[in-house]
Design an enzyme around this catalytic site. Structure first.
Site, PDB file in Angstrom:
ATOM      1  N   SER A 255       0.820  -1.207   0.000  1.00  0.00           N
ATOM      2  CA  SER A 255       0.000   0.000   0.000  1.00  0.00           C
ATOM      3  C   SER A 255       0.860   1.266   0.000  1.00  0.00           C
ATOM      4  O   SER A 255       1.986   1.272   0.495  1.00  0.00           O
ATOM      5  CB  SER A 255      -0.940  -0.021   1.205  1.00  0.00           C
ATOM      6  OG  SER A 255      -0.648   1.041   2.070  1.00  0.00           O
ATOM      7  N   LYS A 256       0.263   2.310  -0.561  1.00  0.00           N
ATOM      8  CA  LYS A 256       0.985   3.578  -0.700  1.00  0.00           C
ATOM      9  C   LYS A 256       1.386   4.160   0.636  1.00  0.00           C
ATOM     10  O   LYS A 256       2.294   4.965   0.735  1.00  0.00           O
ATOM     11  CB  LYS A 256       0.089   4.609  -1.396  1.00  0.00           C
ATOM     12  CG  LYS A 256       0.000   4.373  -2.873  1.00  0.00           C
ATOM     13  CD  LYS A 256      -0.698   5.519  -3.549  1.00  0.00           C
ATOM     14  CE  LYS A 256      -0.716   5.233  -5.031  1.00  0.00           C
ATOM     15  NZ  LYS A 256      -1.513   6.134  -5.792  1.00  0.00           N
ATOM     16  N   ARG A 257       0.633   3.793   1.668  1.00  0.00           N
ATOM     17  CA  ARG A 257       0.906   4.388   2.981  1.00  0.00           C
ATOM     18  C   ARG A 257       2.074   3.725   3.694  1.00  0.00           C
ATOM     19  O   ARG A 257       2.595   4.249   4.657  1.00  0.00           O
ATOM     20  CB  ARG A 257      -0.351   4.294   3.862  1.00  0.00           C
ATOM     21  CG  ARG A 257      -1.433   5.272   3.469  1.00  0.00           C
ATOM     22  CD  ARG A 257      -2.653   5.072   4.334  1.00  0.00           C
ATOM     23  NE  ARG A 257      -3.126   3.690   4.272  1.00  0.00           N
ATOM     24  CZ  ARG A 257      -3.896   3.212   3.306  1.00  0.00           C
ATOM     25  NH1 ARG A 257      -4.277   3.995   2.330  1.00  0.00           N
ATOM     26  NH2 ARG A 257      -4.286   1.947   3.306  1.00  0.00           N
TER      27      ARG A 257
END
Ligand code: GLU
Length: 499
Positions: A255-257
């Site tokens: 995930s981008k986070r």
């Protein structure tokens, strides 16, 4: 493979994701492996989300990773390169419109005047009747007169999906067959005249004579449409290879986070670009001989899509760390030194007072030890300033023994006696001491290390002492002896109530 032309076509709409780096790397490796051309194309048609600062980050990350492009847009001092430009989609609008017009003229596309309300109503009817939402194709049947009568009414251009079956022979995913009737006539040009992604990407790949489209498997579902468009436009279709996405350590989409999703996280954390490309290459590919530690040249020599797999690849942080240590060991010492200096400076350590020769020697004694560039700071900060404190656990272990003071006095004495201040002479002096007293080498080495560095781990003791210099080393030994006398009264002699 001859005249291979591959491309990396990122959208500058956010930071540079590790999955994108893998796509760029695979394309670059294919090009370099077979003497082909690696093309960088910016898919910046989404004006709302595309930002020049993201494009800059992208260029910087590619440059850092060493993925140089043969054709691509202008960037800082690098001018636009290549005969198939422009390489920014935002500068290619005229080409998309021209090709869409060609499809219109050839009857392979048509203007659709349906309003948003009409389309919404159609979708609702489909939902109520539990049918998949499909465009009914009303405008497909408009006669030239009816179209003329629409005057200036806004319209989109839709692609007329042909009957039949579309087959993709994907190098990684195998054969994918889709009935064309699964698709409705999709939009290729928006009311404002801008292209939809599917048209832009196919026109670019077609006109740029791309031979292999290698990208994430999240694009596989788009590819059937693309193949239909390639045929309709009369371009030579490329070969497709859809790679599995990069998954995190738990097997979920990265995930981008997550820390590490951004390529720059790795650079900031002290990983080498050599490590990252080695590791990313292994996420979905293994060389024939199974070797895991691979240099850039090894990768270029060995990489081939035939050995790329379709199953998702999990990230393994332990392995990246191990690889990074290995790549650090493989660097030339001067090269490593030059990569370490900025890390030391960023941590506020003043390297300017040290000579280049000294910094090279410091690098050499750490090269076998560190796993990231950033670790150099904790490995060497004591060279730049007196230790502000001593590691508590180590103090308890090495300086609170009943004979700690005696041990340190003996060590100091041995140090004072060395004929010359070199690692070899220091080692010899300690070995003589060990012989004389019958204690182990560790009995002297650990307390001395604590005195000189304030820590329990670091570079080899004799090597670091040589670099630290005689005066400083002896002063730190005396300071430590004072500290022990003051703060570390041997266990058992501590007065009641004190600790
Ligand atoms: N711009 C697309 C992306 O960033 C790439 C499309 C392609 O490779 O065909 O996902």
């Amino acid at each position: 493979m001859e005249n291979v032309r591959v491309r990396f076509a990122p959208s500058p709409t956010g930071f540079f994701h590790i999955g994108n780096a893998k796509t760029a790397l695979y394309n670059w490796l294919i090009a370099r492996h077979c003497g082909g051309t690696f093309i960088l194309r910016l898919e910046d048609t989404d004006v709302e989300r595309s930002k020049e600062e993201y494009a800059e980050v992208l260029f910087d990350c590619l440059t850092w990773l060493g993925l140089d492009w043969d054709e691509g847009p202008a960037f800082k001092h690098i001018p636009e390169k290549g005969d198939y430009g422009p390489y920014r989609q935002s500068q290619r609008m005229h080409l998309y419109r021209r090709e869409a017009q060609r499809l219109l003229d050839e009857g392979k596309a048509y203007k659709c005047f349906c309003t948003k309300e009409e389309l919404d109503a159609e979708r609702e009817r489909a939902a109520a009747e539990k049918r998949p939402p499909r465009y009914s194709g009303v405008c497909k049947k408009l006669t030239p007169d009816q179209i003329h009568a629409k005057g200036n009414a806004p319209y989109v251009i839709r692609f007329r999906v042909p009957d039949g079956v579309t087959v993709i022979d994907d190098i990684i995913q195998g054969t994918v067959r889709t009935e064309n009737k699964e698709f409705d006539d999709f939009v290729i040009i928006k009311p404002n005249g801008d292209p939809i992604f599917h048209l832009a990407v196919v026109v670019d790949d077609g006109l740029m004579k791309i031979t292999h489209v290698v990208r994430g498997d999240d694009h596989l579902t788009n590819t059937t449409r693309h193949v239909m468009l390639f045929e309709a436009l009369g371009y030579q279709a490329p070969q497709f290879a859809h790679m599995p996405l990069v998954h995190d350590e738990k097997g979920q989409k990265y995930s981008k986070r997550m820390h590490g999703a951004n390529v720059l996280d790795w650079r900031n954390d002290g990983y080498l670009p050599e490590t990252l490309i080695n590791y990313l290459a292994l996420l979905g590919w293994t060389p024939e001989d199974g070797t895991e530690l691979l240099t850039r040249d090894d990768l270029v020599k060995k990489f081939s899509l035939d050995r790329a797999g379709a199953s998702a690849s999990r990230f393994d942080l332990k392995k990246v760390q191990w690889l990074n240590g290995q790549h650090i060991r493989m660097l030339g010492v001067e090269d490593l030194r030059d990569r370490l200096i900025p890390r030391l400076q960023a941590a506020g350590l003043d390297t300017t007072a040290k000579s280049t020769e000294w910094l090279t020697r410091m690098t050499a004694i750490c090269q076998e030890k560190i796993k990231t560039l950033n670790e150099i700071v904790t490995y060497t900060d004591f060279f730049f300033s007196e230790p502000a404190e001593y590691e508590e656990k180590a103090v308890r272990k090495h300086w609170m023994a009943p004979d700690a003071l005696k041990c340190m006095d003996e060590a100091l004495d041995a140090m004072e006696q060395v004929p010359e201040w070199t690692a070899a002479a220091l080692r010899a002096a300690y070995e003589t001491l060990v012989e004389r007293t019958g204690n182990s080498l560790g009995h002297y080495v650990h307390p001395t290390r604590l005195a000189l560095t304030g820590k329990s781990v670091g570079p080899g003791l004799f090597e670091l002492a040589e670099l630290l210099g005689k005066e400083t080393s002896l002063a730190r030994m005396r300071r430590a002896i004072e500290f022990i006398g003051r703060a570390c009264a041997p266990l058992g002699t501590t007065p009641e109530g004190q600790s």
